[in-house]
Design an enzyme around this catalytic site. Structure first.
Site, short mmCIF file in Angstrom:
data_model
loop_
_atom_site.label_atom_id
_atom_site.label_comp_id
_atom_site.label_asym_id
_atom_site.label_seq_id
_atom_site.Cartn_x
_atom_site.Cartn_y
_atom_site.Cartn_z
N GLN A 2 30.41 125.34 -51.47
CA GLN A 2 31.30 124.59 -52.33
C GLN A 2 30.56 123.45 -53.01
OE1 GLN A 2 34.41 123.40 -49.72
NE2 GLN A 2 34.64 125.47 -48.91
N CYS A 3 31.22 122.90 -54.00
CA CYS A 3 30.66 121.78 -54.73
C CYS A 3 30.54 120.58 -53.81
CB CYS A 3 31.62 121.46 -55.88
SG CYS A 3 31.09 120.11 -56.88
N THR A 4 29.49 119.79 -53.95
CA THR A 4 29.33 118.64 -53.06
C THR A 4 30.16 117.43 -53.49
OG1 THR A 4 27.42 117.90 -54.29
CG2 THR A 4 27.01 119.25 -52.34
#
Ligand SMILES: [Zn+2]
Length: 696
Positions: free
Chosen positions: A561-563
């Site tokens: 996932q996006c950080t």
């Protein structure tokens, strides 16, 4: 002018309480730690001495040792210190303190003394005649104490004591006689554990006896002088302790045909001045006492101490000014925690939490919030590790930094770990916080010959840090940076609390801890989903990514996932990480506590005084939901499997550097063919460094 030889009413000089600040600090402590909500009367000790300067009233001293059960008189320093036993009642509310019926209370104390006099208790132990009671309301938050002492003394209405004659001790006896009396007195005191306030002198032999023996001699017709160590040094009047003593003598000494009798009383004011023993203040007074009987109908008890304005009111003391501010902060911090013990969690062990040395790997949003939460639990030893600096975008999300910390950019010493430690101490100076600038080597991050020795040192430093701490928090922003600390911590059998964020989901978990016994640590083949999983069979972060439990659509691995996370997520995950740590600490098995499985009914489970100790907490903000999966370790885990730990133990840095330079090497060690695919997904080269993204 008072004449020395007329018949005067005796004026008894009342006790004055004198309280050392250490008394209040100790009171604060015992109320919080021992008495808690209990407001029964407790034993307390006061100390008085005959050695005060001239012209002082009797003073009863109180300090921290007043609360001790056993006070050895030899430790008090001077033989003439008299221990006065009394009782203290600490009220829980100011209202109860104010509404207490003070007359009733002192009458009860008086009745106890009268009962002691009527029975043989007071004759057996005349020190019982000297008593006090103290009532207190303690405002523990701001160190304000309302208190009132009473020194109960019996009075008999319409019956008074008169003083007929007063002679100086040194005029009454010759020099030789007084020296003999002093010798006999010292020998007499040696017979007792605690200093005797009252005694008797045989007029013929000058022997010193106990009061009981004195009364017997007197009743056999011998001339006896009854004496007391008089804490009063105002020359004309006896001190307060004489009052109850006269009641004892009036009742126990044989009566005559007359209404009154005369006694000679020695007011013994033994003192040391300039290293020399002096008896010049001691007096012998002749008193006229009335007859009393065991059936006295009306007995009053007096003795509430007057306040500074000479009113019969409680006193108030504010101790906040006399504590240094750091000390104040220290006790204030523990106050809120200790209050938990009063009602909510009486079994909680705050010491064990406080004494945990916590290593925080990563000083971003998670690191900052975890530190603050640990501090709120009273943890005193916190070490931050990070290699990045505070940037402009950090302070709004990373709760230990302010704008000023980000000024100067690369040119100044504004490393996150160092700033975080400094700022934590600004919040609470009592915390032992340290910041370490360190890059954690990672699988897939190639180590060339030019940096090999630096990386070796970094590994060494990390190994040392993990050894020196009790609990390791993994709070970095990349998956691969967690690998090395996971391996070292597993090898050192340390508790690891791991917290990781997605955009709107989080994972908080504790790693399983192996026992080190390979047979025991082997994973069971017949795992039943209703059984608890023992800690040495629980998975680590890397086990769980491969065998992710539950719904695969919501249990996406975090590194897919996006950080960038929702701003509140880090606070939630940090708080849960610390609360999980707290629950682990409250379980007797600590890091070895087994985990319940998702199938367990949580209501039935009482694991620690704070509740259950789950393996993982996964939460999803888009649905505001949380699940508590538990999963077994993976026998081919790239971080915690027996093969990895054994190889690390055997080969050390030589093994690690092969992994840094080629993560596929882990496949060879674990025999995990599928690892390559899993690690490819991790896209190790996405971000490097510990927490150089703004939001971790
Ligand atoms: Zn593992």
């Amino acid at each position: 002018m008072q004449s020395e030889n007329e018949k005067d009413l005796i004026k008894f000089v009342p006790f004055n309480s004198c309280i050392n600040p250490s008394f209040w600090f100790e009171l604060n402590k015992v109320k919080l730690d021992d008495y808690m909500l209990n407001d029964d009367f407790k034993d307390l000790k006061g100390f008085c001495s005959t050695c005060s300067s001239n012209n002082l009233p009797p003073i009863l001293n109180f300090d921290y040792s007043s609360f001790k059960k056993n006070v050895d008189k030899t430790k008090i320093g001077h033989e003439n210190v008299i221990i006065v036993e009394g009782q203290i009642k600490i009220f829980n509310t100011i209202n109860e303190f104010n509404l207490l019926d003070k007359n009733k209370l002192i009458d009860e104390f008086g009745q106890t003394i009268w009962n002691d006099i009527k029975s043989t208790k007071a004759l057996d132990d005349p020190n019982r005649l000297n008593r006090f009671c103290l009532i207190v309301f303690a405002n523990l938050k701001n160190y304000v104490f309302h208190y009132w002492f009473a020194f109960p003394a019996l009075t008999f209405p319409l019956k008074s004591y008169y003083q007929l004659r007063k002679t100086k001790f040194l005029d009454y006896f010759s020099m030789e006689q007084s020296e003999l009396i002093l010798e006999n007195m010292d020998r007499f005191q040696l017979n007792f554990k605690s200093h005797q306030s009252f005694f008797a002198i045989n007029f013929e032999t000058l022997d010193v006896f106990s009061v009981r023996e004195g009364v017997n001699l007197h009743n056999c017709g011998k001339k006896v002088l009854f004496g007391l160590y008089d804490p009063n040094s105002q020359s004309n009047h006896p001190g307060w302790p004489l009052r109850n003593y006269l009641a004892l003598l009036a009742l126990k000494c044989k009566k005559t045909e007359y209404e009154t009798r005369n006694f000679e009383i020695v007011l013994f004011r033994d003192r040391y001045h300039g290293g020399e023993r002096k008896s010049n203040l001691s007096l012998i007074i002749e008193v006229e006492i009335f007859n009393i009987s065991e059936n006295e109908e009306k007995i009053n008890t007096i003795g509430w101490e007057r306040n500074e304005k000479s009113q019969l009111h409680p006193r108030i003391v504010n101790m906040s000014g006399s504590m240094n501010t750091e000390k104040l902060a220290e006790s204030a911090v523990s106050l809120n925690l200790k209050l938990m013990k009063w009602r909510i969690a009486p079994d909680i062990n705050l010491e064990i939490i406080r004494n945990q040395r916590c290593l925080l790997l990563g000083s971003g949003t998670l690191g900052c919030n975890v530190a603050r939460c640990l501090m709120a639990w009273g943890v005193e030893h916190i070490t931050f590790v990070d290699n990045s600096k505070v940037s402009y975008s950090n302070p709004v999300r990373q709760s230990l930094f302010v704008f000023q910390d980000s000024i100067g950019g690369e040119s100044k010493e504004n490393h996150k770990s160092i700033k975080a430690a400094e700022n934590l101490k600004l919040i609470y100076p009592g915390v032992d916080a340290n910041g370490i600038v360190l890059s954690i080597p990672m699988p897939g991050h190639y180590v060339g010959e030019n940096i090999r020795s630096k990386v070796k040192n970094d590994v060494k430093q990390l190994e040392k840090l993990i050894k020196e701490h009790d609990c390791i928090f993994l709070l970095m922003d990349t998956r691969e940076s967690r690998w090395l600390p996971t391996v070292i911590s597993a090898s050192e059998k340390k508790l690891v609390i791991n917290s990781a964020l997605g955009f709107d989901s989080y994972l908080v978990m504790r790693h399983g801890v192996k026992t080190g016994d390979i047979e025991k640590d082997k994973l069971p083949t017949n795992f039943h989903p209703d059984q608890k999983i023992s800690s040495n069979h629980l998975g680590c972060y890397f086990c769980n990514d491969i065998v992710a439990p539950g719904n695969s659509t919501i249990d996406r691995t975090l590194d897919q996932q996006c950080t960038v996370s929702r701003p509140g997520l880090s606070m939630i995950a940090s708080a849960l990480a610390v609360e999980l740590f707290a629950n682990v600490m409250q379980h007797p098995l600590r890091q070895y506590v087994p985990s319940i499985c998702s199938n367990h009914k949580l209501d039935d489970t009482k694991e620690s005084c704070l509740g259950i100790v789950p393996h993982q907490i996964r939460g999803y903000l888009h649905s505001f939901s949380m699940i508590l999966p538990a999963s077994q370790a993976f026998d081919k885990c790239t971080a915690c499997s027996i093969e990895i730990l054994e190889t690390y133990k055997r080969e050390g840095f030589d093994f690690l550097i092969k992994v840094f330079n080629d993560p596929n090497y882990l496949e060879d060690v674990t025999g995990l063919k599928e690892l390559k695919a899993a690690l490819d997904e991790a896209e190790f080269d996405l971000v490097s460094g510990l927490s150089d993204s703004d939001d971790s």
